[in-house]
Design a protein around this motif. Structure first.
Motif, PDB file in Angstrom:
ATOM      1  N   LEU A 140      12.481 -42.803 -29.832  1.00  0.00           N
ATOM      2  CA  LEU A 140      11.030 -42.683 -29.799  1.00  0.00           C
ATOM      3  C   LEU A 140      10.575 -42.018 -28.506  1.00  0.00           C
ATOM      4  O   LEU A 140      11.176 -42.237 -27.446  1.00  0.00           O
ATOM      5  N   PRO A 141       9.492 -41.235 -28.570  1.00  0.00           N
ATOM      6  CA  PRO A 141       8.889 -40.744 -27.329  1.00  0.00           C
ATOM      7  C   PRO A 141       8.411 -41.916 -26.482  1.00  0.00           C
ATOM      8  O   PRO A 141       8.094 -42.990 -27.001  1.00  0.00           O
ATOM      9  N   VAL A 142       8.347 -41.722 -25.185  1.00  0.00           N
ATOM     10  CA  VAL A 142       7.980 -42.796 -24.264  1.00  0.00           C
ATOM     11  C   VAL A 142       6.620 -43.390 -24.610  1.00  0.00           C
ATOM     12  O   VAL A 142       6.452 -44.611 -24.637  1.00  0.00           O
ATOM     13  N   ASP A 143       5.625 -42.538 -24.880  1.00  0.00           N
ATOM     14  CA  ASP A 143       4.281 -43.036 -25.169  1.00  0.00           C
ATOM     15  C   ASP A 143       4.245 -43.859 -26.452  1.00  0.00           C
ATOM     16  O   ASP A 143       3.560 -44.888 -26.523  1.00  0.00           O
ATOM     17  N   GLU A 144       4.994 -43.427 -27.466  1.00  0.00           N
ATOM     18  CA  GLU A 144       5.001 -44.164 -28.732  1.00  0.00           C
ATOM     19  C   GLU A 144       5.688 -45.518 -28.553  1.00  0.00           C
ATOM     20  O   GLU A 144       5.228 -46.533 -29.088  1.00  0.00           O
ATOM     21  N   TYR A 145       6.783 -45.539 -27.805  1.00  0.00           N
ATOM     22  CA  TYR A 145       7.480 -46.800 -27.563  1.00  0.00           C
ATOM     23  C   TYR A 145       6.582 -47.769 -26.798  1.00  0.00           C
ATOM     24  O   TYR A 145       6.493 -48.951 -27.127  1.00  0.00           O
ATOM     25  N   GLY A 199      13.689 -44.521 -14.967  1.00  0.00           N
ATOM     26  CA  GLY A 199      14.781 -43.891 -15.698  1.00  0.00           C
ATOM     27  C   GLY A 199      15.366 -44.798 -16.769  1.00  0.00           C
ATOM     28  O   GLY A 199      15.693 -44.350 -17.878  1.00  0.00           O
ATOM     29  N   LEU A 200      15.514 -46.091 -16.455  1.00  0.00           N
ATOM     30  CA  LEU A 200      16.045 -47.035 -17.436  1.00  0.00           C
ATOM     31  C   LEU A 200      15.111 -47.173 -18.634  1.00  0.00           C
ATOM     32  O   LEU A 200      15.561 -47.270 -19.784  1.00  0.00           O
ATOM     33  N   PHE A 201      13.801 -47.191 -18.370  1.00  0.00           N
ATOM     34  CA  PHE A 201      12.834 -47.263 -19.470  1.00  0.00           C
ATOM     35  C   PHE A 201      12.918 -46.009 -20.331  1.00  0.00           C
ATOM     36  O   PHE A 201      12.884 -46.086 -21.573  1.00  0.00           O
ATOM     37  N   ASN A 202      13.038 -44.855 -19.703  1.00  0.00           N
ATOM     38  CA  ASN A 202      13.174 -43.606 -20.464  1.00  0.00           C
ATOM     39  C   ASN A 202      14.418 -43.631 -21.335  1.00  0.00           C
ATOM     40  O   ASN A 202      14.400 -43.173 -22.488  1.00  0.00           O
ATOM     41  N   ASP A 203      15.519 -44.153 -20.787  1.00  0.00           N
ATOM     42  CA  ASP A 203      16.758 -44.244 -21.555  1.00  0.00           C
ATOM     43  C   ASP A 203      16.594 -45.176 -22.755  1.00  0.00           C
ATOM     44  O   ASP A 203      17.092 -44.905 -23.849  1.00  0.00           O
ATOM     45  N   ARG A 204      15.877 -46.279 -22.538  1.00  0.00           N
ATOM     46  CA  ARG A 204      15.674 -47.228 -23.637  1.00  0.00           C
ATOM     47  C   ARG A 204      14.872 -46.570 -24.758  1.00  0.00           C
ATOM     48  O   ARG A 204      15.155 -46.776 -25.937  1.00  0.00           O
ATOM     49  N   CYS A 205      13.876 -45.806 -24.393  1.00  0.00           N
ATOM     50  CA  CYS A 205      13.080 -45.095 -25.398  1.00  0.00           C
ATOM     51  C   CYS A 205      13.939 -44.086 -26.157  1.00  0.00           C
ATOM     52  O   CYS A 205      13.831 -43.936 -27.378  1.00  0.00           O
ATOM     53  N   ALA A 206      14.797 -43.387 -25.403  1.00  0.00           N
ATOM     54  CA  ALA A 206      15.672 -42.397 -26.040  1.00  0.00           C
ATOM     55  C   ALA A 206      16.636 -43.073 -27.009  1.00  0.00           C
ATOM     56  O   ALA A 206      16.890 -42.558 -28.113  1.00  0.00           O
ATOM     57  N   GLU A 207      17.182 -44.217 -26.626  1.00  0.00           N
ATOM     58  CA  GLU A 207      18.087 -44.955 -27.507  1.00  0.00           C
ATOM     59  C   GLU A 207      17.371 -45.431 -28.765  1.00  0.00           C
ATOM     60  O   GLU A 207      17.981 -45.519 -29.837  1.00  0.00           O
ATOM     61  N   ALA A 208      16.080 -45.729 -28.615  1.00  0.00           N
ATOM     62  CA  ALA A 208      15.289 -46.153 -29.778  1.00  0.00           C
ATOM     63  C   ALA A 208      14.846 -44.964 -30.626  1.00  0.00           C
ATOM     64  O   ALA A 208      14.304 -45.152 -31.723  1.00  0.00           O
TER      65      ALA A 208
END
Length: 256
Positions: free
Chosen positions: A190-195, A179-188
């Motif tokens: 970017l989609p998770v795969d692209e990040y 969940g924390l990784f998903n949040d970091r991607c959202a803050e950036a």
């Protein structure tokens, strides 16, 4: 009257141990405002903005009322957060114990999947689970279902709580990081795969990461999956199978 501690007279820190009379609507209270509506708005805000930004003033603004109107239904912000926590715990589907086609392993996998979905779907839940004692009706229903499933596993009474800890603390850790990784991607933005691809690209030319990157690449190829979600799902399923295998191996052993 609020429940109290017999030695100190201090009220336990839980909204579920407090007897609060239902509010009597005053003439200046907004029409249509109720506890269910307040809790639902709290969940929406926590999902959208996170726990750190949540406040009673922000909630009141979201509802279009004054902060005092919210306090007419709950005594404190903590009480409201505890209510919101139990509300989302109710999203988890519990095993149908009348389903004789599935054994305890299937039911345990189902509970673990539901718990993971809850934690990744509501990132703020992980923090609150360690803050409150979680004795609301939905939390208790999940706890009881988990206990019943673990009793069917064949573990002794001394081993059951350890078995529950092994499974659900694993799920908690796995899903919280996810969940924390998903949040970091959202803050950036970017989609998770692209990040994930950008991170891998950024380190591939750095010599200090060469061994880690080589090992990671080989592991990723071996386990399969073309997306981060697919790789996570494979890891989660295998790790859960390891927990179940451990439970099976420990059944019948003395001590515990």
């Amino acid at each position: 009257m609020a429940a109290t501690d017999g030695r100190t007279g201090k009220r336990p820190n839980s909204v579920w141990l407090t007897e609060r009379p239902p509010p009597k609507r005053k003439a200046d209270q907004p029409a249509g405002l109720g506890l269910d509506k307040i809790v639902a708005a709290t969940v929406r805000l926590l999902d959208a903005e996170g726990l750190a930004k949540f406040s009673m003033r922000r909630l009141a603004a979201e509802l279009g009322v004054t902060a005092m109107s919210v306090y007419w239904y709950v005594d404190t912000k903590d009480d409201l957060l505890e209510l919101a926590l139990d509300s989302v715990m109710g999203e988890m589907r519990l095993p149908d114990e009348a389903d004789t086609e599935r054994d305890w392993r299937d039911h345990l996998r189902s509970l673990a999947d539901e718990y993971r979905t809850l934690l990744t779907g509501h990132a703020w839940v992980a923090r609150l689970l360690g803050t409150y004692i979680n004795i609301g009706p939905h939390s208790i229903a999940f706890s009881n279902a988990s206990m019943r499933v673990m009793k069917e596993s064949g573990l002794s009474l001394q081993q059951i709580t350890g078995g529950l800890s092994a499974v659900f603390q694993f799920v908690y850790g796995f899903a919280t990081i996810e969940g924390l990784f998903n949040d970091r991607c959202a803050e950036a933005g970017l989609p998770v795969d692209e990040y994930f691809h950008q991170v891998m690209t950024a380190v591939e030319s750095r010599p200090e990461f060469a061994e880690t990157l080589e090992n990671t690449t080989k592991v990723m190829e071996a386990r399969g999956g073309t997306t981060v979600r697919e790789m996570r799902d494979r890891d989660f399923a295998f790790a859960l199978d390891l927990q179940i295998a451990g439970i099976e191996a420990m059944r019948g052993r003395p001590g515990g």
